[in-house]
Design an enzyme around this catalytic site. Structure first.
Site, PDB file in Angstrom:
ATOM      1  N   ALA A  70      43.764  43.351  52.842  1.00 55.51           N
ATOM      2  CA  ALA A  70      44.368  43.205  54.167  1.00 55.51           C
ATOM      3  C   ALA A  70      44.101  44.402  55.075  1.00 55.51           C
ATOM      4  O   ALA A  70      44.581  44.435  56.204  1.00 55.51           O
ATOM      5  CB  ALA A  70      45.871  43.024  54.005  1.00 55.51           C
ATOM      6  N   ASN A  81      49.983  46.651  48.435  1.00 53.32           N
ATOM      7  CA  ASN A  81      48.613  46.855  47.996  1.00 53.32           C
ATOM      8  C   ASN A  81      47.853  47.663  49.031  1.00 53.32           C
ATOM      9  O   ASN A  81      46.919  48.388  48.706  1.00 53.32           O
ATOM     10  CB  ASN A  81      47.938  45.511  47.766  1.00 53.32           C
ATOM     11  CG  ASN A  81      48.503  44.826  46.541  1.00 53.32           C
ATOM     12  OD1 ASN A  81      48.303  45.276  45.425  1.00 53.32           O
ATOM     13  ND2 ASN A  81      49.250  43.754  46.750  1.00 53.32           N
ATOM     14  N   HIS A  89      49.939  47.218  59.969  1.00 56.23           N
ATOM     15  CA  HIS A  89      49.759  48.456  59.208  1.00 56.23           C
ATOM     16  C   HIS A  89      49.129  49.463  60.157  1.00 56.23           C
ATOM     17  O   HIS A  89      48.086  49.178  60.758  1.00 56.23           O
ATOM     18  CB  HIS A  89      48.812  48.249  58.031  1.00 56.23           C
ATOM     19  CG  HIS A  89      49.207  47.131  57.128  1.00 56.23           C
ATOM     20  ND1 HIS A  89      50.229  47.218  56.217  1.00 56.23           N
ATOM     21  CD2 HIS A  89      48.710  45.875  57.006  1.00 56.23           C
ATOM     22  CE1 HIS A  89      50.344  46.074  55.568  1.00 56.23           C
ATOM     23  NE2 HIS A  89      49.440  45.234  56.031  1.00 56.23           N
TER      24      HIS A  89
HETATM   25  N1  LIG Z   1      44.727  43.823  48.370  1.00 60.12           N
HETATM   26  C1  LIG Z   1      45.490  43.253  49.294  1.00 60.12           C
HETATM   27  O1  LIG Z   1      45.431  43.586  50.481  1.00 60.12           O
HETATM   28  C2  LIG Z   1      46.443  42.157  48.885  1.00 60.12           C
HETATM   29  C3  LIG Z   1      47.099  41.415  49.871  1.00 60.12           C
HETATM   30  C4  LIG Z   1      47.973  40.405  49.460  1.00 60.12           C
HETATM   31  C5  LIG Z   1      48.191  40.176  48.111  1.00 60.12           C
HETATM   32  N2  LIG Z   1      47.553  40.933  47.182  1.00 60.12           N
HETATM   33  C6  LIG Z   1      47.769  40.714  45.734  1.00 60.12           C
HETATM   34  O2  LIG Z   1      47.257  39.468  45.382  1.00 60.12           O
HETATM   35  C7  LIG Z   1      48.185  38.799  44.514  1.00 60.12           C
HETATM   36  C8  LIG Z   1      48.091  37.307  44.772  1.00 60.12           C
HETATM   37  O3  LIG Z   1      48.528  37.049  46.108  1.00 60.12           O
HETATM   38  P1  LIG Z   1      48.891  35.567  46.559  1.00 60.12           P
HETATM   39  O4  LIG Z   1      49.387  35.661  47.947  1.00 60.12           O
HETATM   40  O5  LIG Z   1      47.754  34.640  46.242  1.00 60.12           O
HETATM   41  O6  LIG Z   1      50.124  35.260  45.579  1.00 60.12           O
HETATM   42  P2  LIG Z   1      50.731  33.818  45.223  1.00 60.12           P
HETATM   43  O7  LIG Z   1      52.088  34.095  44.683  1.00 60.12           O
HETATM   44  O8  LIG Z   1      50.574  32.885  46.347  1.00 60.12           O
HETATM   45  O9  LIG Z   1      49.788  33.322  44.032  1.00 60.12           O
HETATM   46  C9  LIG Z   1      49.729  33.951  42.782  1.00 60.12           C
HETATM   47  C10 LIG Z   1      49.096  32.974  41.800  1.00 60.12           C
HETATM   48  O10 LIG Z   1      48.894  33.653  40.541  1.00 60.12           O
HETATM   49  C11 LIG Z   1      49.376  32.807  39.518  1.00 60.12           C
HETATM   50  N3  LIG Z   1      49.771  33.635  38.378  1.00 60.12           N
HETATM   51  C12 LIG Z   1      50.915  34.347  38.234  1.00 60.12           C
HETATM   52  N4  LIG Z   1      50.911  34.946  37.025  1.00 60.12           N
HETATM   53  C13 LIG Z   1      49.760  34.591  36.416  1.00 60.12           C
HETATM   54  C14 LIG Z   1      49.191  34.863  35.143  1.00 60.12           C
HETATM   55  N5  LIG Z   1      49.828  35.624  34.247  1.00 60.12           N
HETATM   56  N6  LIG Z   1      47.997  34.326  34.843  1.00 60.12           N
HETATM   57  C15 LIG Z   1      47.347  33.544  35.725  1.00 60.12           C
HETATM   58  N7  LIG Z   1      47.835  33.240  36.956  1.00 60.12           N
HETATM   59  C16 LIG Z   1      49.029  33.761  37.275  1.00 60.12           C
HETATM   60  C17 LIG Z   1      50.550  32.046  40.129  1.00 60.12           C
HETATM   61  O11 LIG Z   1      50.811  30.857  39.427  1.00 60.12           O
HETATM   62  C18 LIG Z   1      49.988  31.754  41.513  1.00 60.12           C
HETATM   63  O12 LIG Z   1      49.182  30.597  41.505  1.00 60.12           O
HETATM   64  C19 LIG Z   1      49.561  39.386  44.882  1.00 60.12           C
HETATM   65  O13 LIG Z   1      50.405  39.383  43.747  1.00 60.12           O
HETATM   66  C20 LIG Z   1      49.248  40.756  45.368  1.00 60.12           C
HETATM   67  O14 LIG Z   1      49.415  41.698  44.302  1.00 60.12           O
HETATM   68  C21 LIG Z   1      46.674  41.899  47.548  1.00 60.12           C
END
Ligand SMILES: NC(=O)c1ccc[n+]([C@@H]2O[C@H](COP(=O)([O-])OP(=O)(O)OC[C@H]3O[C@@H](n4cnc5c(N)ncnc54)[C@H](O)[C@@H]3O)[C@@H](O)[C@H]2O)c1
Length: 281
Positions: A133, A202, A232
């Protein structure tokens, strides 16, 4: 709209199509993972082929096998984590030790020093963090090579509901939920921020990796009921100059904690990892 080389010249497109593709697994099929899966499934990343998906629940409308992480490690060249910090903590080192490359979305997981050290020792798989992001990290990382920064600050402003945490006591949850004006709910170093707000900070961890110092990055997190966009502001001062980036991302309709641009950042990072990119990195 981004134009890829394959759109310019059909002969070149054929050449690129014939090149071996790397087999990719996506872990997590939520706001980020689902969008990444859909683009990969239609061959949207040159050099990558969607091989399988890992998710705790069946993912509808996916034509590839849905497997466990261990099966994904056995059958794939690259794993894209879009699932959360727990998955990074549990599997990152194992994935890299198996010689599989890992692209991480949940960058904040590696604010844990013990985990970071373990993961840095792992290999031969390569570890890549998506810029996700946030923007400007390329410039910050370049500047940090010249000399350490004197001061780095990240101020993030989000909707209160997206910032509620299980560790908050009832009074704090109520204060965050019902606030009618912006309220700072956290101020401290990036490592602590990423641990206290694992799904929301993150960005702070990504900036910390770019400047090479988690303790240097001071994070302020503001719950703002008027924050239609997630913002941000990144400010850094050091020997190479002064930097200020302001980012205002529209939240993903699928998950207000995540910005809608993140799947595109993940796909872009993946194309750098799997292909021979001709682009700014
Ligand atoms: N780098 C960045 O800027 C940034 C921005 C937003 C989110 N993120 C990260 O990305 C992750 C995912 O974001 P999102 O919005 O898609 O979240 P989300 O909650 O919409 O989706 C997470 C998915 O992961 C699955 N999941 C959970 N535990 C699991 C496991 N042990 N094994 C396999 N799948 C599993 C869930 O069922 C769900 O489908 C967040 O948790 C966050 O840490 C990073």
């Amino acid at each position: 709209m981004m134009m890829s080389i394959s759109q310019v010249d059909p002969t070149l497109a054929q050449f690129l199509n014939d090149r071996p593709r790397r087999r990719v697994a996506v872990i997590g099929a939520g706001a980020i993972g689902r969008a990444v899966i859909d683009v990969l499934a239609r061959g949207g990343v040159e050099g990558a082929e969607l091989a399988c998906v890992v998710n705790p629940h069946p993912v509808p409308d996916v034509d590839v096998p849905q497997v466990t992480v261990r099966e994904a490690i056995r059958t794939c060249d690259v794993i894209v984590e879009c699932a959360g910090q727990v998955v990074v903590a549990q599997y990152a080192a194992t994935i890299l030790d198996a010689g599989v490359d890992l692209l991480v979305s949940s960058v904040g997981a590696l604010a844990d020093q013990a985990l970071l050290e373990r993961v840095l020792r792992a290999g031969p798989g390569r570890l890549l963090f998506t810029s996700g992001a946030v923007g400007g990290v390329d410039l910050l990382a370049s500047a940090a090579v010249e000399a350490p920064f004197d001061r780095v600050r990240v101020t993030s402003r989000k909707l209160p509901a997206s910032l509620l945490q299980p560790w908050m006591d009832d009074a704090t949850q109520e204060r965050v939920r019902t606030t009618t004006e912006p309220v700072e709910i956290f101020r401290g170093p990036a490592g602590e921020a990423a641990t206290c707000f694992p799904r929301s900070l993150n960005v702070a961890a990504t900036v910390a990796f770019a400047v090479g110092d988690f303790d240097l990055v001071e994070v302020s997190l503001v719950a703002d009921p008027a924050a239609e966009l997630t913002t941000h502001v990144i400010e850094a001062e050091g020997p190479t100059g002064h930097y200020r980036f302001e980012i205002a991302n529209r939240p993903s309709p699928a998950n207000p904690r995540t910005s809608g641009v993140v799947p595109h950042a993940v796909l872009r990072s993946l194309s750098v990892l799997v292909g021979r990119p001709v682009r700014i990195v």
